[in-house]
Design a protein around this motif. Structure first.
Motif, PDB file in Angstrom:
ATOM      1  N   UNK A 132     -33.099   5.996 100.994  1.00  5.49           N
ATOM      2  CA  UNK A 132     -33.667   6.378  99.628  1.00  5.49           C
ATOM      3  C   UNK A 132     -33.818   5.398  98.718  1.00  5.49           C
ATOM      4  N   UNK A 133     -34.731   5.678  97.732  1.00  7.06           N
ATOM      5  CA  UNK A 133     -34.674   4.788  96.576  1.00  7.06           C
ATOM      6  C   UNK A 133     -34.120   5.197  95.273  1.00  7.06           C
ATOM      7  N   UNK A 134     -34.058   6.521  95.348  1.00  9.81           N
ATOM      8  CA  UNK A 134     -32.885   7.046  93.942  1.00  9.81           C
ATOM      9  C   UNK A 134     -31.652   7.214  94.538  1.00  9.81           C
ATOM     10  N   UNK A 171     -26.795   9.266  88.305  1.00  5.15           N
ATOM     11  CA  UNK A 171     -28.165   8.804  89.248  1.00  5.15           C
ATOM     12  C   UNK A 171     -28.789   7.777  88.842  1.00  5.15           C
ATOM     13  N   UNK A 173     -32.049   4.218  89.901  1.00  2.00           N
ATOM     14  CA  UNK A 173     -32.966   3.815  90.925  1.00  2.00           C
ATOM     15  C   UNK A 173     -32.262   2.494  91.535  1.00  2.00           C
TER      16      UNK A 173
ATOM     17  N   UNK B 610     -40.436   9.187  87.751  1.00  2.00           N
ATOM     18  CA  UNK B 610     -40.788   8.852  88.765  1.00  2.00           C
ATOM     19  C   UNK B 610     -41.847   9.823  89.352  1.00  2.00           C
ATOM     20  N   UNK B 640     -41.503  11.699  94.249  1.00  2.00           N
ATOM     21  CA  UNK B 640     -39.693  12.168  93.762  1.00  2.00           C
ATOM     22  C   UNK B 640     -39.973  13.473  93.478  1.00  2.00           C
ATOM     23  N   UNK B 647     -29.647  13.669  93.283  1.00  2.00           N
ATOM     24  CA  UNK B 647     -30.740  12.807  93.853  1.00  2.00           C
ATOM     25  C   UNK B 647     -31.988  13.555  94.291  1.00  2.00           C
ATOM     26  N   UNK B 648     -33.007  12.918  94.036  1.00  5.65           N
ATOM     27  CA  UNK B 648     -34.053  14.042  94.405  1.00  5.65           C
ATOM     28  C   UNK B 648     -34.640  13.698  95.795  1.00  5.65           C
ATOM     29  N   UNK B 650     -37.110  12.731  98.278  1.00  5.20           N
ATOM     30  CA  UNK B 650     -38.148  11.650  98.510  1.00  5.20           C
ATOM     31  C   UNK B 650     -39.299  11.855  99.528  1.00  5.20           C
TER      32      UNK B 650
END
Ligand SMILES: [Zn+2]
Lengths: 352, 860
Positions: A132-134, A171, A173, B610, B640, B647-648, B650
């Motif tokens: 994941x990116x986040x 949280x 990025x 995002x 997102x 955390x979201x 994705x």
């Protein structure tokens, strides 16, 4: 009668000489070999001749007919050849006029470069691992041996996400693809917790840094990271593997050097420079006259990181490295503005 | 960090090493030299085509032409008030030199100087920097006439020699500069600009770099201050200092311990505090060679006292702070000074020496006395107690502070400094005492002051200097090299580890100047790194891994997406990559969302969340390229979806957009139709069949997709499940963008749903028998969907009809209002050669079925 035939033959052959195109040939054929031509009239009159004359005149007329037909055939050939030669001469094109285009699709240059890197890594036995990116601070930093308030965090200005009640674990990025190391190690270790299997993976993906967008810095960029974990992995293996990779990537003759460096999640750490592929090491604006280009950062996986991934550092060791496809493209293509990559101007993209 | 080579020579013999040799060794060992700036030393000459190693700048000084000279008289210029003529001796000859230097102007016409001035003299033909140019620019001295007086040489400023940007006056060399000596021999230098990684903070000083160099070359490190005794070691440059220091100490009587007390309230924040005292100082400029070194190192000389604190910091790495002792004493009512270190109170104020009043928080640490705050510990001093021209007595502080705390404080007050840089990366408390010793010695030397005997030293929290055991097996296992225990010990000893060898293992005790060595497995990694660096990364061999191979897990998702990219490119679409960060306003042109993954610290409002819509990003790129003749683009990537305080999600998406001309124009092709719904549909059909997805159907789009034209949009379903939507952009949505006239057709797919559809494999057989082709045109009501007609043909024709291609849709009054004609080209194929009669039979069946089911009429 025979004289008349000779006369027919003579005048027909004569007039054939002046025929130069296909339609005149047809006219000639009708008037000299057609039903009402003098020659055919002779054939038609054969019945009226005496028994003695008939074969003589008949064979004479046949001879003339064959002669005229073969002359016509000859002439047709000549006329056709002349016509072809003429048309070939007249039909030549302006070869400098542009060709007609078609709409073609292209991959984004970053995708192209990522694929180049990954295909070499695939040859070397590395499988793709994405995550994941986040991320959470814990996975992006803490488990990778960046304690809170550690100065190494200065090197990675971070975007934080609005969220409540997260305490020391906000949280964010992801600032690098390295959190994938933790995800991957834990996933592999789960396969056999007592004897976690070896790992050889490549981790590509988008990362983020809280920087102003300028020609030299961007808020997002791709990274490819490699990770090896096993029971017999040494710093000499790191050198061999990355030198092999660099030579595949930048040319078999490229000189490579390893400089000691610092990353919290590896130790010993190194940066790898490759001889400038623009100037061949003689010094140029791309390498700022140093003759070297820094292409990747690497190191032996830090024992704390191995431990956090579920691998006992007393038994396992490993190495990891990371590099930036956009940076590689900028060096290779002498791109002086990093903003082109996410600007998506077709005039830029169509050059790749 | 800028390190002058001349300064390094205080600590290590560099004979036989070129500047490049030094830079290379340091760089490979982790002290990366970014640039070498020459200021006098010979520069490397690269032959054409020769490989370079470092970015270099600056100039070398010609030994023949640049020498130390003495100015004996400053005379008037006959024709110019602002210029003077110098009577100068260059060691061989007398010269007349023209100058406009303001810093000797006051001596004009005062006759022969009682004490000649030493200067840097450049003879005719010297090449140096033009002091009057805006940018660095070389020039060569030529014979010329200025206001009637011949000029051929000059006395130089620092700028002209490439030392600094100083051009306010000429260099006034120290009095002991030997006249006639080539300037390059006297003070030729080169500066290494080194970037210091966080773990190398111990080396952010000349001693540290020299120590590394000693380890890397096996040469001896000449230390100025003995670590054990804290006393000055006799070296060439410090011999003078020593004599004077001892002289001063003898004259001084009262110990500083009788005058000053220190209280540390929180040892975690302040593990050590050392203070020394020097009195009877005279504030004046430092000697020239010190000023030159400071400038080369990137610091501005201020006065002898301030310079001494900076010089000591650059020299051995301990930041120091000088208080005006008389101010402290007066605050204490002439009683003993009592310094207290403590956390600030929230809202407490302090005016720092930059004149700014700062509001502090409990996260900041202060140095105080009994009447209040004096300095922000480790970051910046206070204005009240700072050194001024009138200061006569100095209380010199050398302390250890908590790195994290200093880092936070410096960030909080936006006060990056040389001191906070070092403290926030960790300075070993052992350095505090050495730093104060060094600072006092320099002050005594440069100011004539007397050092009070003794030091106040409060040291409540000694750091552990970890002992790490490293074995030959560890070195083999992790570095891949064979070293004996003796070799390992030798490598570590060079870096001042105290080593004891026991068979195959080495016990290494961390030297008391570094805080970066841990314990246990971490300590082992730390020490192995030192072994590798000291051994030389370049000497470690390159090997190929001989470990067992990993399980083959692959990455089906990635592989599948790469396949989709390949197909899309084949279909003529350009891949793009957009910013993940956007704003709700930007996306709301296409679609409005209530909640987003929002940044707490965005760089700009338009990049504060995002993205939720990949298509919105894509359309921005279409807009940017709107003037292009034809645009066909796609992007694959995540969006997102926020999850509260976590955390979201994705999910992966595919977005496509096309607008403009369907085919490229050329010099003889002027017209082309523009992309429309069916261009997009055709590509989607190819994409889905390329991904081997069967059971695809298209139905008019659900009304919830409000951004699409309601009549020209469709949902894409696979096995009844909606996986995507496509169509022409709604005219009202299109209006919000700066698009050209032609329609914009778009598509958006949920890749996770699409990827989870089970692909269908298998191919249709290719018959050896000749097919029969036949065209059939029927007239139906407008309301009859083409898909229904095709379905009926397929059903009725069965296996025999292998291909159904709609080649014309026709509307005309002649066939009736509200009617349309659909013309199909059918391919019949059988397991044998088919006769016309057989084909006609199937055709009749199909037509009958169509007449019956959808009221079709055969069009003749
Ligand atoms: Zn180059």
């Amino acid at each position: 009668m025979l004289e008349q035939l000779n006369e027919i033959e003579k005048s027909a052959l004569e007039s054939l000489q002046s025929v130069t195109d296909e339609s005149a040939l047809e006219v000639w054929r009708v008037s000299h070999l057609g039903r009402s031509s003098p020659l055919m009239t002779v054939f038609a009159g054969l019945g009226k001749l005496s028994k003695e004359e008939r074969p003589v005149v008949g064979s004479g007329a046949n001879r003339v007919k064959v002669a005229l037909e073969s002359a016509l055939e000859e002439r047709v050939k000549v006329v056709k050849e002349a016509a072809l030669a003429k048309s070939l001469e007249e039909e030549s094109l302006d070869v400098t006029l542009p060709g007609r285009g078609i709409h073609v699709g292209r991959l984004h240059p970053s995708t192209q470069q990522l694929r180049k890197v990954m295909s070499i890594l695939a040859d070397m036995g590395f499988q793709v691992y994405t995550s994941r990116e986040v991320e959470t601070d814990e996975i992006n930093f803490q488990l990778l041996n960046f304690p809170p308030n550690h100065p190494a965090r200065d090197m990675q200005d971070t975007f934080f996400v609005e969220a409540d009640g997260r305490g020391d674990n906000p949280i964010l990025l992801r600032t690098h693809t390295s959190p994938g190391q933790i995800h991957a190690m834990r996933e592999y270790a789960k396969l056999n917790p007592d004897n976690p299997p070896p790992i050889r993976i490549a981790l590509p993906g988008m990362c983020f840094r809280n920087e102003q967008i300028t020609a030299r810095s961007e808020i997002q960029f791709n990274q490819v990271e490699g990770l090896v974990v096993g029971e017999n992995i040494t710093f000499a293996d790191l050198k061999g593997t990355l030198a092999d990779f660099a030579r595949r990537m930048f040319g078999q003759g490229a000189r490579v050097r390893f400089r000691a460096s610092y990353f919290p999640f590896t130790e010993p750490s190194a940066e790898v420079d490759v001889e400038c592929f623009v100037c061949g090491g003689k010094g140029c604006s791309v390498c700022k006259n140093s003759g070297w280009l820094e292409i990747l950062g690497c190191g032996m996986v830090h024992p704390v990181v191995l431990q956090n991934g579920g691998y006992d550092p007393a038994r396992y060791s490993g190495f990891a490295w990371g590099m930036g496809p956009e940076r590689q493209l900028m060096l290779r293509y002498k791109i002086d503005d990093i903003r082109y990559f996410w600007g998506n101007d077709l005039r830029f993209l169509e050059q790749f | 960090m800028k390190i002058p080579i001349s300064w390094l020579r205080d600590y290590i013999d560099l004979d036989g090493l070129s500047v490049e040799d030094i830079a290379r060794k340091l760089t490979l060992a982790g002290l990366e030299v970014d640039e070498i700036k020459y200021a006098g030393l010979p520069m490397p000459e690269y032959k054409d085509g020769e490989k370079h190693e470092f970015k270099t700048s600056g100039i070398a000084w010609d030994k023949e032409k640049l020498v130390v000279a003495e100015i004996r008289e400053v005379k008037e210029h006959p024709n110019a008030d602002r210029l003077t003529l110098l009577d100068l001796f260059d060691g061989k000859e007398n010269q007349t030199v023209l100058t406009g230097a303001p810093n000797i102007f006051h001596l004009k016409g005062t006759g022969k100087l009682a004490k000649p001035i030493k200067a840097a003299y450049a003879k005719e033909g010297t090449t140096l920097y033009d002091g009057h140019a805006e940018v660095l620019q070389l020039m060569t001295l030529k014979r010329t006439k200025i206001r009637g007086v011949e000029s051929y040489s000059m006395v130089c400023s620092e700028m002209e020699l490439g030392i600094s940007e100083e051009h306010e006056g000429i260099i006034l060399l120290d009095d002991d500069a030997p006249v006639g000596m080539p300037l390059a021999d006297y003070m030729g230098d080169a500066v290494l600009d080194i970037s210091v990684a966080p773990n190398m903070a111990r080396n952010a000083n000349v001693l540290g770099v020299a120590r590394e160099l000693a380890a890397l070359t096996g040469r001896e490190l000449r230390k100025r201050v003995d670590t054990e005794t804290g006393r000055q070691v006799d070296t060439e440059t410090s011999r003078q200092v020593n004599k004077e220091t001892s002289k001063h100490e003898v004259r001084s009587t009262q110990s500083v311990t009788d005058l000053v007390e220190i209280e540390i309230t929180n040892p975690e924040l302040n593990p050590r505090f050392v203070a020394g005292l020097i009195r009877d100082i005279e504030i004046k400029p430092s000697p020239y060679h010190i000023q030159r070194r400071l400038r080369l190192a990137g610091m501005r000389p201020i006065s002898n006292i301030v310079d001494a604190t900076n010089y000591a910091m650059l020299d051995i790495g301990q930041p120091l702070h000088a208080f005006d002792y008389d101010v402290l004493k007066s605050r204490a009512g002439q009683k003993n000074v009592r310094l207290i270190t403590r956390a600030a109170k929230d809202g407490e104020k302090l005016t720092t020496l930059d004149g700014k009043e700062r509001e502090l928080t409990s996260a900041n640490v202060l140095v105080c006395d009994e009447s209040g705050s004096l300095a922000m510990a480790g970051v910046m001093g206070g204005e009240e107690s700072e050194v001024t021209d009138k200061t006569r007595t100095i209380l010199l502080e050398g302390a250890a502070w908590n790195p994290m705390n200093i880092r936070k404080t410096a960030q909080q007050h936006n006060l990056p400094s040389e001191a906070s840089f070092r403290f926030s990366r960790g300075v070993h408390p052992a350095m505090a005492e050495q730093g104060v010793q060094r600072g006092l010695q320099l002050m005594a030397e440069w100011s004539g002051g007397q050092i009070a005997p003794g030091l106040v030293d409060v040291y409540p929290l000694k750091p552990k200097d970890p002992v790490v055991t490293v074995t030959t097996k560890d070195v083999k296992r992790l570095l891949g090299i064979d070293l004996t225990a003796k070799q390992i010990a030798e490598l570590l000893t060079r870096l001042e580890f105290k080593c004891t060898v026991d068979k195959d293992s080495v016990k290494a005790e961390t030297p008391p100047h570094r805080l970066d060595i841990g314990e246990g497995a971490v300590g082992l990694a730390d020490v192995l790194e030192e072994v590798a660096r000291s051994y030389g990364f370049d000497r470690i061999p390159e090997t190929r891994m001989a470990d067992s191979l990993p399980p083959q897990l692959g990455n089906p998702q990635h592989e599948w997406e790469e396949r989709a990219r390949d197909i899309l490119v084949t279909l003529g679409l350009q891949e793009i990559v957009s910013y993940r960060l956007t704003s709700p306003e930007r996306e709301s042109r296409l679609i409005a969302y209530d909640d987003y993954v929002a940044l707490a610290n965005p760089i700009a409002p338009e990049r504060r969340v995002m993205r939720r819509s990949l298509l919105a990003s894509l359309l921005e790129s279409v807009e940017k390229n709107a003037r292009a003749e034809s645009i066909a683009m796609f992007e694959i990537g995540p969006v997102f979806e926020p999850v509260k305080n976590d955390v979201p999600k994705e999910p992966r998406k595919l977005a496509m957009a096309m607008t403009g001309l369907r085919t490229q124009t050329a010099w003889d092709v002027k017209d082309s139709a523009t992309f429309d719904f069916y261009d997009m549909k055709g590509r989607l059909e190819l994409l889905l069949s390329g991904l081997r997805l069967g059971g695809v159907s298209y139905t008019p789009a659900d009304a919830s997709t409000s951004y699409l034209h309601p009549g020209k949009s469709a949902d894409v379903k696979v096995n009844g499940q909606t996986v995507g939507v496509f169509g022409e952009l709604h005219p009202l949505v299109k209006e919000k963008y700066d698009f050209e006239e032609s329609p914009v057709v778009v598509a958006e797919f949920d890749l996770d749903a699409l990827r989870n559809v089970k692909p269908t494999y298998g191919v249709a057989p290719v018959s050896e028998f000749p097919p029969v082709f036949e065209d059939i045109a029927i007239i139906v009501d407008e309301s009859v969907a083409a898909e229904r007609v095709e379905g009926l043909i397929r059903q009725t024709g069965g296996k025999t009809v292998t291909r159904i291609r709609l080649f014309d849709v026709y509307r005309d009054e002649k066939i009736g209002v509200g009617k349309k004609s659909l013309a199909y080209s059918l391919t019949y194929q059988s397991e044998k050669t088919m006769t016309d009669a057989e084909a006609a039979a199937i055709r009749t069946k199909i037509v009958k079925r169509l007449e019956h089911e959808v009221g079709a009429k055969l069009r003749s």
